[in-house]
Motif scaffolding. Structure first.
Motif, PDB file in Angstrom:
ATOM      1  N   ILE A 257       7.893   2.858  10.261  1.00  7.64           N
ATOM      2  CA  ILE A 257       8.092   3.163  11.657  1.00  7.64           C
ATOM      3  C   ILE A 257       7.845   4.437  12.134  1.00  7.64           C
ATOM      4  CG2 ILE A 257       9.861   3.540  13.534  1.00  7.64           C
ATOM      5  CD1 ILE A 257      11.789   1.508  12.275  1.00  7.64           C
TER       6      ILE A 257
ATOM      7  N   VAL B  84       3.386   1.337  -1.515  1.00  4.38           N
ATOM      8  CA  VAL B  84       4.656   1.346  -2.782  1.00  4.38           C
ATOM      9  C   VAL B  84       6.142   0.466  -2.792  1.00  4.38           C
ATOM     10  CG1 VAL B  84       5.374   2.886  -4.108  1.00  4.38           C
ATOM     11  CG2 VAL B  84       3.655   3.450  -2.433  1.00  4.38           C
ATOM     12  N   CYS B  85       6.605   0.918  -1.636  1.00  2.00           N
ATOM     13  CA  CYS B  85       8.025   0.149  -2.579  1.00  2.00           C
ATOM     14  C   CYS B  85       8.156  -1.310  -1.427  1.00  2.00           C
ATOM     15  CB  CYS B  85       8.594   1.399  -1.836  1.00  2.00           C
ATOM     16  SG  CYS B  85       9.471   1.486  -0.269  1.00  2.00           S
ATOM     17  N   GLY B  86       7.562  -1.368   0.074  1.00  6.24           N
ATOM     18  CA  GLY B  86       7.650  -2.402   0.523  1.00  6.24           C
ATOM     19  C   GLY B  86       8.743  -2.269   1.361  1.00  6.24           C
ATOM     20  N   ASN B  87       9.032  -0.640   1.703  1.00  7.40           N
ATOM     21  CA  ASN B  87      10.563  -0.536   2.464  1.00  7.40           C
ATOM     22  C   ASN B  87       9.477  -0.025   4.307  1.00  7.40           C
ATOM     23  OD1 ASN B  87      13.279  -0.257   3.938  1.00  7.40           O
ATOM     24  ND2 ASN B  87      13.068   1.562   2.431  1.00  7.40           N
ATOM     25  N   LEU B  88      10.135  -0.483   5.414  1.00  9.25           N
ATOM     26  CA  LEU B  88       9.330  -0.910   6.791  1.00  9.25           C
ATOM     27  C   LEU B  88       8.896   0.638   7.120  1.00  9.25           C
ATOM     28  CD1 LEU B  88       8.773  -2.317   8.953  1.00  9.25           C
ATOM     29  CD2 LEU B  88      11.595  -2.030   9.950  1.00  9.25           C
TER      30      LEU B  88
ATOM     31  N   ARG C  68       4.394   7.885 -10.902  1.00 11.96           N
ATOM     32  CA  ARG C  68       6.104   7.312 -11.531  1.00 11.96           C
ATOM     33  C   ARG C  68       6.158   6.570 -12.402  1.00 11.96           C
ATOM     34  NH1 ARG C  68       7.594   8.760 -15.895  1.00 11.96           N
ATOM     35  NH2 ARG C  68       9.927   8.360 -16.338  1.00 11.96           N
ATOM     36  N   LEU C  69       5.148   5.119 -11.572  1.00  6.65           N
ATOM     37  CA  LEU C  69       5.797   4.142 -12.231  1.00  6.65           C
ATOM     38  C   LEU C  69       3.895   3.913 -12.821  1.00  6.65           C
ATOM     39  CD1 LEU C  69       6.470   2.534  -8.736  1.00  6.65           C
ATOM     40  CD2 LEU C  69       7.053   2.280 -11.008  1.00  6.65           C
TER      41      LEU C  69
ATOM     42  N   TYR D 114       4.946  -1.994   6.441  1.00  4.12           N
ATOM     43  CA  TYR D 114       5.177  -1.828   5.215  1.00  4.12           C
ATOM     44  C   TYR D 114       4.475  -0.442   4.399  1.00  4.12           C
ATOM     45  CZ  TYR D 114       6.226  -6.806   6.331  1.00  4.12           C
ATOM     46  OH  TYR D 114       7.612  -7.652   7.114  1.00  4.12           O
TER      47      TYR D 114
ATOM     48  N   LEU E 155       6.997   7.948  -6.967  1.00  4.35           N
ATOM     49  CA  LEU E 155       6.920   6.527  -6.911  1.00  4.35           C
ATOM     50  C   LEU E 155       5.754   6.212  -7.940  1.00  4.35           C
ATOM     51  CD1 LEU E 155       9.205   5.077  -8.347  1.00  4.35           C
ATOM     52  CD2 LEU E 155       9.337   4.011  -5.855  1.00  4.35           C
TER      53      LEU E 155
ATOM     54  N   ARG F 227       7.632  11.333  -1.011  1.00  3.41           N
ATOM     55  CA  ARG F 227       9.138  10.655  -2.762  1.00  3.41           C
ATOM     56  C   ARG F 227       7.911   9.055  -2.614  1.00  3.41           C
ATOM     57  NH1 ARG F 227      14.308   9.075  -1.425  1.00  3.41           N
ATOM     58  NH2 ARG F 227      14.601   8.981  -3.643  1.00  3.41           N
ATOM     59  N   CYS F 228       7.836   8.792  -2.453  1.00  2.00           N
ATOM     60  CA  CYS F 228       7.014   7.677  -2.557  1.00  2.00           C
ATOM     61  C   CYS F 228       5.124   7.354  -3.056  1.00  2.00           C
ATOM     62  CB  CYS F 228       6.595   6.491  -1.526  1.00  2.00           C
ATOM     63  SG  CYS F 228       8.194   5.438  -1.298  1.00  2.00           S
TER      64      CYS F 228
ATOM     65  N   ASP G  27       6.945   8.378   1.821  1.00  2.00           N
ATOM     66  CA  ASP G  27       7.383   9.544   2.599  1.00  2.00           C
ATOM     67  C   ASP G  27       6.440  10.109   0.954  1.00  2.00           C
ATOM     68  OD1 ASP G  27       8.965   8.906   0.421  1.00  2.00           O
ATOM     69  OD2 ASP G  27      10.180   9.865   1.826  1.00  2.00           O
TER      70      ASP G  27
END
Lengths: 596, 79
Positions: free
Chosen positions: B26, B20-24, B54-55, B17, B51, B47-48, B45
């Motif tokens: 692969i 940063v965002c928790g997405n998968l 930014r957070l 995972y 992010l 962008r994360c 990527d």
């Protein structure tokens, strides 16, 4: 041919026509599935989605059937392609996939995806996602409300070839059919999905003949870019800021404690961040959400409020980020169970986004809470009429929340799912149940300037020797909330009455369960009755502002009782059933002053 | 910060995972070391990575108010 010349950029009119045509392909794929499926959850429930994807697996168009599958529709195919490798796809291949840790929403929902070629060149993909009614696991209907890991929830399939260059991969089929309790249904339903793919392939072939591979994919890119620009423009109009809200899942079926979902939405120029990182750690029981479910909930909430007409494709997610850390209830980690995340968590989060967070910015587009549970009721056993094993996954209609422009709908499936419930005739024809009662649950809706919709009451009697039932639902402990002065809606109730007894008790009381709303494999016997009472929606706005004639109409129809009309709405109905305007004005004045 | 392969043996069916965002994740991930904490991060990527910062920036500079808009960001744009 729609719009522009082959291979070139498409003008706006052409783009609209092209997109509508793609939507029609998705609709036609959906109708093919609906008409040919074996299970009522397909043919009646419409618990599926159909997809057209570009040559990289990005979503270009989908039928407006089941928004709950949006997250999986956006990501799952891309991830299948990335994991398998695009070079390993061939003409006639079909991949199946239901892994919730790899882009699936929950395991009953299976995705099929197949590549579409034109003159030997990979041109696009078509796919569909559909809920198989039975995939094994610890409970018939594969909704194990007391599961503590994913292995109890059924057969999990990572991206797996179901057809290899047009030939069935028999070993895979045999593994699936061996592990599902109702293999005939699986066989029929998956073939309905395959038929749907064939429809999509044929229709895309026509478009490819007109535009070629590059031309069609350039148009796809334009449609995706348009959706992105549309979303950015809508987001840009919102005031920058941080908006917060929270709601909870009542329990996880394993322990009697709530699990909190804490969300903040950060509007930042033309981008928007949903941040769930302050939510509780993942639950032991199956109320957790895979990442794509949290994504779906966030996007569906956003689309509901912000952009109801945007083409739903890969472009809508570009300006949106969803932060759902793995290991929280918002992004389950292996081996956490998650079958209820799609049906219970997702509507909770969607309505949190709509009713508690975005309502701060756009109150005129918000709504109060719906009953907000799919009220999953599962059952299975051997039908005494034919000796065959059966299983079914039933979801129930309930009341939606009142909204700025109208009352909430009554007896409707959760707003994020668009599905239909199982008709009485199907219940009684296919399975050993008899209905004693099925009606609106009158006088139950949250009062408001626009009241909530009504839930239902359904009483079923067991007509076989024994039947095994399970349930996974919510809103038995906390009522659907009203907004802007509207009242709460009513709660869910699930009760049982032994044969020959007229007394109803909750399943929790009758069987000593941890949770009143989540239980697995209760055996009922001939003559036992189940009473399902679905929740009603919360109200929107001050009930004293409701048109008194609308209240009088509700009383006439039985939706609101006379005493409720008086107590909640300050409306007096005379002995003939007519509105007493003078008495109403006087009573409303007293209620507004707090003296009644 | 760089792209890294997420090589797995064919019989390894585990998943990874984004930090940063928790997405998968692969096949590959974008790796960076947090300038704030020194921790290594694996994410989707670039962008994360943006992010993530930014957070941190938002949490450092803005105070979220339940039911309201935060501090000096409250200026509404006309709809």
């Amino acid at each position: 041919m729609d719009g522009a010349a082959s291979g070139g950029a498409v003008d706006r009119v052409g783009l609209t026509l092209l997109y509508k045509r793609l939507r029609n392909i998705c609709d036609e794929m959906a109708f093919a599935m609906m008409r040919t499926a074996y299970s009522p959850i397909f043919s009646e429930g419409l618990d599926f989605s159909t997809l057209v994807l570009d040559r990289n697996g990005r979503l270009v168009a989908t039928a407006g059937i089941n928004p709950a599958m949006l997250g999986a529709s956006l990501y799952a195919a891309t991830w299948i392609i990335r994991e398998v490798g695009q070079e390993n796809f061939s003409l006639g291949d079909v991949f199946v996939h239901n892994d919730p840790y790899r882009g699936g929403s929950h395991m009953p929902e299976h995705m099929l995806v197949t590549p579409v070629y034109h003159d030997g060149e990979l041109a696009a993909y078509v796919g569909n996602i559909a809920h198989l009614a039975e995939i094994g696991g610890m409970a018939p209907g594969s909704f194990a409300a007391t599961a503590t890991d994913v292995f109890q929830e059924g057969l999990r399939l990572p991206p797996t070839k179901l057809f290899d260059r047009g030939e069935p991969v028999r070993d895979v089929w045999r593994i699936m059919l061996t592990n599902h309790r109702t293999p005939d249904n699986t066989w029929g339903d998956i073939h309905a999905m395959l038929g749907s793919l064939r429809v999509g392939e044929r229709r895309l072939a026509d478009m490819l003949s007109e535009r070629g591979v590059d031309g069609l994919n350039e148009a796809f890119e334009q449609i995706i870019d348009y959706a992105e620009a549309y979303m950015r423009e809508e987001i840009r109009r919102l005031p920058d800021g941080i908006y917060t809200g929270e709601d909870c899942m009542e329990d996880d079926g394993i322990s009697d404690r709530p699990y909190w979902i804490r969300s903040r939405i950060i509007v930042d120029g033309d981008e928007l961040i949903f941040d769930y990182s302050r939510s509780d750690a993942q639950a032991v029981g199956p109320i957790n959400a895979p990442y794509v479910v949290t994504l779906s909930a966030s996007l569906n909430g956003l689309l509901y409020v912000l952009a109801r007409d945007v083409p739903v494709n890969a472009g809508i997610v570009r300006p949106v980020r969803v932060v759902a850390p793995a290991g929280t209830i918002t992004c389950v980690k292996l081996p956490g169970p998650c079958v209820g995340g799609q049906t219970e968590f997702q509507p909770r989060v969607m309505e949190l986004v709509v009713g508690q967070i975005l309502s701060q910015i756009l109150p005129e587009r918000a709504s109060a809470a719906s009953g907000n549970t799919s009220l999953n009721f599962l059952f299975g056993g051997v039908d005494p009429r034919n000796g065959e094993y059966y299983a079914h996954y039933h979801f129930e209609g309930m009341g939606w929340g009142g909204r700025a422009e109208s009352d909430g709908n009554s007896a409707q499936i959760v707003p994020h799912a668009n599905c239909r419930n199982t008709p009485v005739e199907i219940f009684e024809t296919k399975w050993p149940w008899v209905h004693e009662n099925y009606r609106l649950n009158d006088d139950s809706a949250g009062a408001g300037r626009h009241r909530g919709g009504l839930g239902i009451e359904r009483i079923l009697e067991v007509a076989g020797d024994v039947i095994t039932v399970s349930a996974l639902c919510e809103r038995m402990k906390r009522s659907p909330w009203g907004i802007f002065g509207g009242s709460e809606g009513s709660r869910t109730n699930l009760e049982v009455s032994p044969a020959g007894s007229g007394d109803y008790r909750t399943f929790q009381e009758a069987f000593g369960l941890v949770s009143p709303s989540k239980f697995t494999n209760i055996r009922l016997h001939r003559g036992d009755r189940v009473r399902i009472t679905s929740p009603s929606g919360g109200g929107y706005g001050d009930p004293l502002e409701r048109d008194p004639y609308a209240v009088a109409r509700d009383v006439e129809l039985g939706f609101v009782g006379r005493s409720s009309a008086r107590a909640h709405y300050g409306v007096v109905i005379d002995a003939k059933g007519d509105l007493d305007e003078e008495a109403t004005t006087e009573l409303r004045g007293r209620l507004a002053d707090g003296v009644e | 910060m760089a792209w890294n392969d997420l090589a797995k043996l064919w019989h390894d069916t585990t998943v990874d995972y984004c930090d940063v965002c928790g997405n998968l994740l692969i096949a590959r991930f974008w790796g960076f070391v947090s300038a704030a904490t020194g921790e290594s991060k694996r994410c989707c990527d670039e962008r994360c990575e943006r992010l993530y910062y930014r957070l941190r920036e938002i949490d450092g500079n803005a105070q979220a108010v339940p039911g309201g808009i935060s501090g000096d960001q409250a200026e509404a744009k006309p709809r």
